[in-house]
Design a protein around this motif. Structure first.
Motif, PDB file in Angstrom:
ATOM      1  N   VAL A  45    -103.394 -29.971 -60.401  1.00 32.33           N
ATOM      2  CA  VAL A  45    -102.516 -28.907 -60.255  1.00 32.33           C
ATOM      3  C   VAL A  45    -102.806 -28.296 -58.891  1.00 32.33           C
ATOM      4  O   VAL A  45    -101.903 -27.996 -58.116  1.00 32.33           O
ATOM      5  N   MET A  46    -104.014 -28.191 -58.265  1.00 25.96           N
ATOM      6  CA  MET A  46    -104.488 -27.943 -56.866  1.00 25.96           C
ATOM      7  C   MET A  46    -103.799 -28.510 -55.763  1.00 25.96           C
ATOM      8  O   MET A  46    -103.106 -27.985 -54.926  1.00 25.96           O
ATOM      9  N   THR A  47    -103.879 -29.865 -56.149  1.00 28.14           N
ATOM     10  CA  THR A  47    -103.427 -30.663 -55.122  1.00 28.14           C
ATOM     11  C   THR A  47    -101.815 -30.686 -55.020  1.00 28.14           C
ATOM     12  O   THR A  47    -101.415 -30.635 -53.944  1.00 28.14           O
ATOM     13  N   GLY A  48    -101.349 -30.673 -56.179  1.00 34.77           N
ATOM     14  CA  GLY A  48     -99.712 -30.397 -56.123  1.00 34.77           C
ATOM     15  C   GLY A  48     -99.344 -29.066 -55.281  1.00 34.77           C
ATOM     16  O   GLY A  48     -98.333 -29.091 -54.590  1.00 34.77           O
ATOM     17  N   LEU A  49    -100.010 -28.121 -55.592  1.00 33.01           N
ATOM     18  CA  LEU A  49     -99.535 -26.731 -55.409  1.00 33.01           C
ATOM     19  C   LEU A  49    -100.020 -26.734 -53.570  1.00 33.01           C
ATOM     20  O   LEU A  49     -99.011 -26.455 -52.662  1.00 33.01           O
ATOM     21  N   VAL A  50    -100.983 -27.303 -52.930  1.00 33.65           N
ATOM     22  CA  VAL A  50    -101.191 -27.510 -51.593  1.00 33.65           C
ATOM     23  C   VAL A  50    -100.474 -28.358 -50.786  1.00 33.65           C
ATOM     24  O   VAL A  50     -99.883 -28.209 -49.906  1.00 33.65           O
ATOM     25  N   GLY A  51    -100.078 -29.550 -51.554  1.00 23.34           N
ATOM     26  CA  GLY A  51     -99.197 -30.587 -51.087  1.00 23.34           C
ATOM     27  C   GLY A  51     -97.952 -29.935 -50.886  1.00 23.34           C
ATOM     28  O   GLY A  51     -97.228 -30.056 -49.959  1.00 23.34           O
ATOM     29  N   ASP A  52     -97.406 -29.309 -51.794  1.00 28.53           N
ATOM     30  CA  ASP A  52     -96.102 -28.778 -51.812  1.00 28.53           C
ATOM     31  C   ASP A  52     -95.677 -27.626 -50.789  1.00 28.53           C
ATOM     32  O   ASP A  52     -94.943 -27.514 -50.264  1.00 28.53           O
ATOM     33  N   PHE A  53     -96.866 -26.931 -50.738  1.00 25.63           N
ATOM     34  CA  PHE A  53     -96.998 -25.693 -49.693  1.00 25.63           C
ATOM     35  C   PHE A  53     -96.922 -26.376 -48.121  1.00 25.63           C
ATOM     36  O   PHE A  53     -96.008 -26.024 -47.385  1.00 25.63           O
ATOM     37  N   LYS A  54     -97.615 -27.312 -48.215  1.00 27.46           N
ATOM     38  CA  LYS A  54     -97.633 -28.271 -46.763  1.00 27.46           C
ATOM     39  C   LYS A  54     -96.284 -28.901 -46.537  1.00 27.46           C
ATOM     40  O   LYS A  54     -95.775 -28.565 -45.450  1.00 27.46           O
ATOM     41  N   LYS A  55     -95.633 -29.406 -47.366  1.00 25.82           N
ATOM     42  CA  LYS A  55     -94.232 -30.094 -47.261  1.00 25.82           C
ATOM     43  C   LYS A  55     -93.271 -29.037 -46.976  1.00 25.82           C
ATOM     44  O   LYS A  55     -92.507 -28.998 -45.960  1.00 25.82           O
ATOM     45  N   ARG A  56     -93.434 -27.878 -47.742  1.00 20.82           N
ATOM     46  CA  ARG A  56     -92.274 -26.735 -47.307  1.00 20.82           C
ATOM     47  C   ARG A  56     -92.675 -26.367 -45.763  1.00 20.82           C
ATOM     48  O   ARG A  56     -91.622 -26.358 -45.319  1.00 20.82           O
ATOM     49  N   MET A  92    -105.940 -22.565 -47.971  1.00 23.97           N
ATOM     50  CA  MET A  92    -105.415 -23.269 -49.415  1.00 23.97           C
ATOM     51  C   MET A  92    -106.207 -24.337 -49.415  1.00 23.97           C
ATOM     52  O   MET A  92    -106.845 -24.916 -50.532  1.00 23.97           O
ATOM     53  N   GLU A  93    -106.399 -25.099 -48.220  1.00 33.70           N
ATOM     54  CA  GLU A  93    -107.149 -26.384 -48.361  1.00 33.70           C
ATOM     55  C   GLU A  93    -108.716 -26.175 -48.661  1.00 33.70           C
ATOM     56  O   GLU A  93    -109.322 -27.007 -49.118  1.00 33.70           O
ATOM     57  N   GLN A  94    -109.226 -24.927 -48.105  1.00 27.71           N
ATOM     58  CA  GLN A  94    -110.352 -24.619 -48.042  1.00 27.71           C
ATOM     59  C   GLN A  94    -110.752 -24.279 -49.598  1.00 27.71           C
ATOM     60  O   GLN A  94    -111.825 -24.610 -50.067  1.00 27.71           O
ATOM     61  N   GLU A  95    -109.916 -23.761 -50.222  1.00 21.68           N
ATOM     62  CA  GLU A  95    -110.187 -23.156 -51.546  1.00 21.68           C
ATOM     63  C   GLU A  95    -110.144 -24.491 -52.494  1.00 21.68           C
ATOM     64  O   GLU A  95    -110.992 -24.633 -53.538  1.00 21.68           O
ATOM     65  N   GLN A  96    -109.574 -25.355 -52.021  1.00 20.99           N
ATOM     66  CA  GLN A  96    -109.368 -26.824 -52.824  1.00 20.99           C
ATOM     67  C   GLN A  96    -110.794 -27.392 -52.796  1.00 20.99           C
ATOM     68  O   GLN A  96    -111.422 -27.929 -53.816  1.00 20.99           O
ATOM     69  N   LEU A  97    -111.207 -27.307 -51.713  1.00 22.13           N
ATOM     70  CA  LEU A  97    -112.587 -28.001 -51.122  1.00 22.13           C
ATOM     71  C   LEU A  97    -113.601 -27.171 -52.077  1.00 22.13           C
ATOM     72  O   LEU A  97    -114.604 -27.888 -52.693  1.00 22.13           O
ATOM     73  N   LEU A  98    -113.688 -25.765 -52.071  1.00 22.08           N
ATOM     74  CA  LEU A  98    -114.754 -25.203 -52.685  1.00 22.08           C
ATOM     75  C   LEU A  98    -114.802 -25.491 -54.285  1.00 22.08           C
ATOM     76  O   LEU A  98    -115.537 -25.458 -54.937  1.00 22.08           O
ATOM     77  N   LEU A  99    -113.248 -25.459 -54.801  1.00 21.60           N
ATOM     78  CA  LEU A  99    -113.476 -25.751 -56.191  1.00 21.60           C
ATOM     79  C   LEU A  99    -113.778 -27.074 -56.452  1.00 21.60           C
ATOM     80  O   LEU A  99    -114.653 -27.334 -57.417  1.00 21.60           O
TER      81      LEU A  99
END
Lengths: 447, 448
Positions: free
Chosen positions: A37-48, A296-303
């Motif tokens: 879920v997190m990778t999808g959200l971050v990836g989608d955000f980056k793509k946009r 967002m990437e940092q949050e992913q890393l923290l999680l």
């Protein structure tokens, strides 16, 4: 062969190993669901962000902008690297709607055709996605100047995050007021007024999928923006958005644009207001948007780190289970060693066993996670219908469906980590097994 | 006594038991830290609203303003519920700070003295926070000029690495600098059309606001309310305001004070302003907490989801305790058999292991609570340490609103997680304890 037989026997007979597998399964399931879920959200955000801002941005933070941009665009297009390049004026304005509504907005002046070649702007339009040249032509008065509004400025999302669109844009007039700045950054006080105001008609809305852009931005034509925000004879812009041709790498393209800009700047060093070119930087979209993307990437890393911390328990479980097995299988080990099995073979036996537990546990975790993820949106829809519960309130968060596509790299990392955790957990017990001496373990009277 | 002796012996002889204590402690510490950070963030979010708008905010309906607000403030302050009240007038605008630096801002016309009594405003002013007298817009040496306060984030960016503002440098460079605002209202033109009426306000920066809340610091400019009124509504004879901020007396619950304040407002609007009942009803009277409810609700939901996720993963703690106790029971079968052969009841054996499990839970949750407390209380130092070691700035006010990470421990959550951990340890030990109780001395001791 005997190793495989023993591993299979231990897996079937020693039910305690099932607990280790269950712990691995649970951990892999949770990590995979959250990370997908997190990778999808971050990836989608980056793509946009990438799509909306193009590959490379040559721009300045100063609202004064820089001149001679047309000359640079011609040079850039001559390199063969560029598929599209678009000049824009970015500034701030006060917006007054006919309805009395007032707000501050970010103003983006652009040529819709050029900008659509360099970015996804054309695709974000609702009424003119295939006729971007008409983006600033109001349907009900094509001769009046039009403006495109960020979608959240004009439409509201429902509880499921969907916008309710209409057949035609509303007939609304919007007055935009700006400080026109001279090339020196001063206010254009020579004019009759310090500010310039112009009325536009709402002609379209843009849905980029980036919350702040869709909330704050108002788009007008480049000429109108230059007239409103810039004073002085030399035409200026604040940025050039560049899209590279297919096959041109991002870093390589940005590096060559930076070289080209350096050369251009030195050529214009003595031109009037050439000093404004010194404030311009050449950045890839990644660097340009790092303030937004990095958190967002940092949050992913923290999680991920937090899950690693929780995953330590799984390593403990594997350790305990193997410790028990080694203790209860001392005789097996003694017999093996007495018939010539080397220390390496004993180590391989227990590490192979740990690998088996990790692989089976991770496999089950992946399977359950995949089943859950493939139904996650349906589950959320059911929860919303029956309990009015959403994981993310779509009227607050700019999220469509919950990302559920399992990315292979994420999957590979999670499974590898699970197996490594098992191997690590079993390491000390395996070493203890290696150190066992047959003469002691097979001694009569020893349990 | 015998149980205690055996527990101590097991801990000493079987160090593996310490693994379960560590696992319980890690889970508890993580959950406490996550819950505390979320709760602290939500509390800071609510507190920032109360500090900015007061306990209760009265907002005039769109296009209408509170006239004769000094009299309304007086009425409100006469009430037993209200400690102080102040008025403000807001408008959107742009500020030009020279050199091509134009920023969008929200302009607040305020009464600085009254505002400081009703809210924590004086403390946010970099220059006047320690002054004995009430804050003021007076420009030193230029009595006729208009002074203004500007949010620190409007004037400068924080350091990229530390996310800190260089307050001294900003004060040196910006205090006494001239700035220009443009703002305005919509007005009816002689042609019958409505159009914007623009006004430019020149002022001198006399102080800088650093509230520690990104939104306010990066977008607010404050000027005297009468100056803003003069520019926006020159036709108004009486003083006007768009917002009335109320601070309640200590001990008065904001939710309970809304209706009495509405009564005061209705009486004032009817008698003094001759407002229609519809306009009176359209006036929003809300507590600061109520204004943030939708966001607070969402934050709390995210907190719960994260807690549930981590709690689910922490179920492996139960598995771990089970495995360790299972192993101990197997290894200590002879102890059990001897105990039972000496007359110990099955319930005593269950009690022995269950008590041991609870002890592991107590030790683990105690250690975890202490660890969670330390992490939470020192979270800003931890974050700074990560920045220094890895160059990774995890917390930025531009992303998370506040300049510091909230570091208050959420004790109710901490107690809950400690209790859950204790229960988890007991559950993990239960089955092995029952298995131990079923040991038959005759089988175990047959070969001895």
């Amino acid at each position: 062969m005997y190793k495989l037989t023993l591993i299979a026997r231990y897996l079937v007979k020693r039910r305690i190993t099932h607990f280790a597998m269950a712990a691995v399964t649970l951990c892999v399931f949770a990590v995979m669901v959250v990370m997908t879920v997190m990778t999808g959200l971050v990836g989608d955000f980056k793509k946009r962000n990438h799509a909306f801002f193009g590959d490379c941005i040559i721009g300045t933070e100063s609202l004064v902008g820089f001149p001679y941009y047309e000359e640079f665009m011609a040079r850039a297009e001559g390199t063969g690297l560029v598929e599209g390049i678009s000049p824009v004026v970015k500034s701030y304005a006060i917006l007054n709607a006919d309805t009395g509504y007032e707000d501050n907005v970010e103003l983006l002046g652009l040529d819709p055709v050029r900008h659509s070649r360099a970015t996804s702007f054309g695709r974000t339009l609702y009424f003119h996605p295939d006729r971007v040249e008409k983006a600033f032509e109001p349907m009900y008065d094509p001769n009046a100047p039009g403006c495109v509004l960020g979608i959240d400025r004009i439409l509201q999302r429902d509880a499921r995050g969907r916008y309710v669109h209409y057949d035609r844009p509303f007939q609304i007039g919007l007055a935009l007021t700006c400080f026109p700045l001279t090339a020196k950054g001063a206010l254009a006080e020579a004019a009759t007024t310090l500010v310039r105001t112009k009325r536009f008609l709402y002609s379209d809305n843009s849905h980029s999928g980036i919350a702040r852009v869709d909330t704050d931005y108002v788009y007008i034509s480049l000429d109108e923006a230059q007239g409103l925000c810039m004073a002085g004879e030399e035409k200026r812009v604040t940025a050039l958005h560049v899209k590279f041709r297919p096959g041109v790498g991002l870093e390589e393209g940005c590096r060559r644009m930076a070289d080209l800009w350096r050369q251009f700047r030195s050529d214009k060093a003595t031109a009037p207001h050439g000093v404004l070119l010194d404030t311009v930087s050449v950045q890839s979209w990644r660097t340009y948007r790092r303030a937004t993307v990095a958190p967002m990437e940092q949050e992913q890393l923290l999680l991920s780190l937090m899950f690693v911390l929780v995953g330590v328990t799984t390593v403990f479980v594997v350790f305990v289970v193997f410790y028990m097995i080694v203790n209860s299988k001392r005789k097996d080990i003694g017999v093996l060693k007495s018939v010539g099995a080397s220390n390496t073979s004993v180590l391989a036996l227990f590490q192979g066993f740990a690998f088996g537990i990790g692989a089976i546990g991770a496999g089950a975790g992946v399977l359950f996670a995949w089943l859950f993820l493939s139904r996650i949106n349906a589950i959320e829809e059911w929860l919303y219908r029956n309990f009015n519960f959403q994981i993310w309130d779509r009227s607050i968060y700019v999220i469509g469906d919950i990302p559920s596509r399992v990315e292979f790299p994420v999957l590979a990392v999670i499974v590898s980590c699970a197996i490594l955790a098992c191997l690590f957990g079993a390491l000390v017990p395996s070493y203890l097994a290696v150190r066992l001496r047959p003469v002691e373990t097979l001694h009569a009277g020893r349990p | 006594m015998l149980k205690l002796f055996l527990w101590l012996k097991y801990v000493r002889k079987r160090r593996i038991i310490l693994l379960s204590v560590v696992a319980v402690a890690l889970s508890v510490a993580l959950l406490i830290a996550v819950a505390s950070l979320f709760t602290g963030f939500i509390a800071a979010f609510e507190r920032s609203a109360a500090e900015t708008v007061g306990d209760i905010l009265l907002r005039a309906p769109e296009g209408i303003r509170f006239e004769k607000y000094p009299a309304l403030l007086e009425r409100l302050e006469e009430s037993d519920l209200v400690e102080a009240a102040t008025a403000s007038l807001s408008a959107e605008g742009l500020v030009h700070l020279g050199g091509g630096n134009v920023r969008p801002v929200v302009i607040w016309g305020i009464e600085p003295g009254r505002r400081s009594r009703a809210m924590e405003f004086k403390e946010t002013l970099i220059s006047q926070r320690h002054a004995a007298q009430e804050p003021s817009f007076a420009v030193p040496g230029a009595p006729g000029e208009t002074g203004g306060f500007v949010g620190i984030g409007v004037l400068a960016k924080p350091d990229e690495q530390t996310d800190q503002y260089d307050q001294d440098a900003i004060r040196r460079e910006r205090i006494n600098q001239q700035a220009r605002l443009i703002t305005g209202t919509m007005e009816l033109k002689p042609t019958g059309e409505r159009g914007p009426r623009r006004r430019t306000i020149t002022f001198r920066i006399v102080d800088i606001v650093f509230a520690g809340v990104y939104l306010f610091d990066s977008s607010f400019v404050y000027i005297p309310i009468e100056v803003l009124q003069r520019e926006l509504y020159p036709q108004e004879k009486d003083p006007v305001a768009t917002h009335i901020n109320v601070k309640l007396k200590p001990g008065v619950a904001a939710e309970a004070a809304v209706e009495p304040l509405r009564g005061i407002w209705q009486a004032f609007a009817t008698r003094e302003l001759n407002w229609s009942s519809m306009a009176i009803d359209l006036t929003a009277i809300r507590t600061a907490r109520e204004m943030q409810r939708i966001y607070v609700g969402e934050f709390e939901k995210q907190k719960r989801i994260l807690e549930i996720t981590f709690s689910a993963v922490s179920v492996s703690v139960v598995v771990l305790v089970f495995c360790i106790f299972h192993m101990m029971v197997r290894l200590k079968q002879k102890d059990m058999a001897i105990l039972k052969s000496c007359g110990a009841a099955s319930s005593s054996v269950v009690g022995l292991f269950l008590g041991f499990g609870v002890s592991v839970g107590v030790a683990g949750s105690g250690l975890g609570t202490a660890l969670g407390y330390l992490i939470t209380r020192h979270i800003n130092q931890v974050e700074e340490g990560i920045r220094l070691l890895f160059g990774l700035k995890l917390w930025r006010s531009s992303v998370y609103m506040f300049d510091r990470i909230p570091n208050e421990v959420d004790w109710s959550s901490a107690l809950l997680y400690a209790a859950l951990a204790l229960t988890a340890a007991a559950v993990g030990a239960l089955l092995p304890a029952v298995a131990a109780a079923r040991t038959r001395p005759v089988e175990v001791l047959r070969h001895e």
